[in-house]
Design an enzyme around this catalytic site. Structure first.
Site, PDB file in Angstrom:
ATOM      1  N   THR A 151       0.827  -1.190   0.000  1.00  0.00           N
ATOM      2  CA  THR A 151       0.000   0.000   0.000  1.00  0.00           C
ATOM      3  C   THR A 151       0.872   1.254   0.000  1.00  0.00           C
ATOM      4  O   THR A 151       1.995   1.219   0.473  1.00  0.00           O
ATOM      5  CB  THR A 151      -0.926   0.038   1.237  1.00  0.00           C
TER       6      THR A 151
ATOM      7  N   VAL B  47       2.205   2.355   3.477  1.00  0.00           N
ATOM      8  CA  VAL B  47       3.154   1.503   4.205  1.00  0.00           C
ATOM      9  C   VAL B  47       4.307   1.082   3.292  1.00  0.00           C
ATOM     10  O   VAL B  47       5.470   1.325   3.582  1.00  0.00           O
ATOM     11  CB  VAL B  47       2.458   0.258   4.811  1.00  0.00           C
ATOM     12  N   CYS B  48       3.987   0.473   2.164  1.00  0.00           N
ATOM     13  CA  CYS B  48       5.010  -0.164   1.329  1.00  0.00           C
ATOM     14  C   CYS B  48       5.680   0.778   0.330  1.00  0.00           C
ATOM     15  O   CYS B  48       6.726   0.447  -0.213  1.00  0.00           O
ATOM     16  CB  CYS B  48       4.397  -1.341   0.576  1.00  0.00           C
ATOM     17  N   VAL B  49       5.074   1.952   0.072  1.00  0.00           N
ATOM     18  CA  VAL B  49       5.650   2.906  -0.878  1.00  0.00           C
ATOM     19  C   VAL B  49       6.333   4.060  -0.159  1.00  0.00           C
ATOM     20  O   VAL B  49       7.444   4.452  -0.521  1.00  0.00           O
ATOM     21  CB  VAL B  49       4.568   3.442  -1.852  1.00  0.00           C
TER      22      VAL B  49
END
Length: 197
Positions: free
Chosen positions: A114, A117-119
């Protein structure tokens, strides 16, 4: 004056955690939109010979594998994907960081699931490491619009450039009549323009 434009010759594409479980958590955009744009990004890299690095986190857990269409569109990049064991900031995962460094490009294009969070963390880390970063907003998404907008504002405050799939592909092409331009126009038509309602 030196151009700041990203091109297939000076950029690398990083697609982070487009996993079937994680995609189900996204509510800021539709699953179909994100998949379409992610496939357009992946194919744009493949068709123009741009370095393409895929990564996933804990595929054997609730996050699951990368979505099937992505694996089918770019099988070589899928086979070489960096499987992280839970490191949230992909740029702090040694294998992923090594793959990015090995690509030899200072311009990074990032999309992922997401966004919040992940980017956000690898995008900011990459900026701090001296990379130029564009985050493709419509190839990413978060569990809420508020989460998405907050992550985007945070990244922009650190110097990340926000873009969209169509905008990025046009930037990579610069001239639709060039060899890369015609390939990119075909990808954009097949994956995005022809599928809009």
């Amino acid at each position: 004056m030196k151009s700041n434009l990203f091109s297939p010759d000076n950029a690398a594409m990083l697609l982070i955690d487009h996993q079937v479980g994680t995609l189900n958590w996204v509510k800021s955009n539709t699953l179909e939109e994100i998949k379409r744009h992610t496939l357009a990004l992946a194919r744009s890299a493949k068709e123009t010979g741009m370095p393409l690095i895929l990564t996933s986190s804990q595929e054997d857990q609730v996050q699951g594998p990368l979505f099937d269409e992505l694996a089918a569109a770019v099988p070589e990049a899928f086979a070489n994907r960096i499987q992280r064991q839970g490191v949230v900031d992909a740029m702090k995962d040694p294998q992923f960081a090594m793959a990015v460094a090995a690509a030899g490009r200072r311009n990074l294009i990032i999309a992922g699931i997401t966004t919040d969070v992940c980017v956000v963390y690898p995008a900011i880390t990459a900026i701090q490491q001296g990379y130029n970063v564009q985050v493709v907003v419509d190839g990413s998404g978060s569990p809420s619009t508020l989460a998405d907008e907050t992550a985007l504002r945070r990244m922009e405050a650190h110097g990340v450039t926000l873009t969209t799939t169509n905008q990025l592909i046009a930037e990579l092409a610069q001239d639709w009549s060039s060899p890369n331009g015609s390939k990119l126009m075909q990808v954009l038509f097949e994956e995005v323009l022809s599928k809009q309602g």
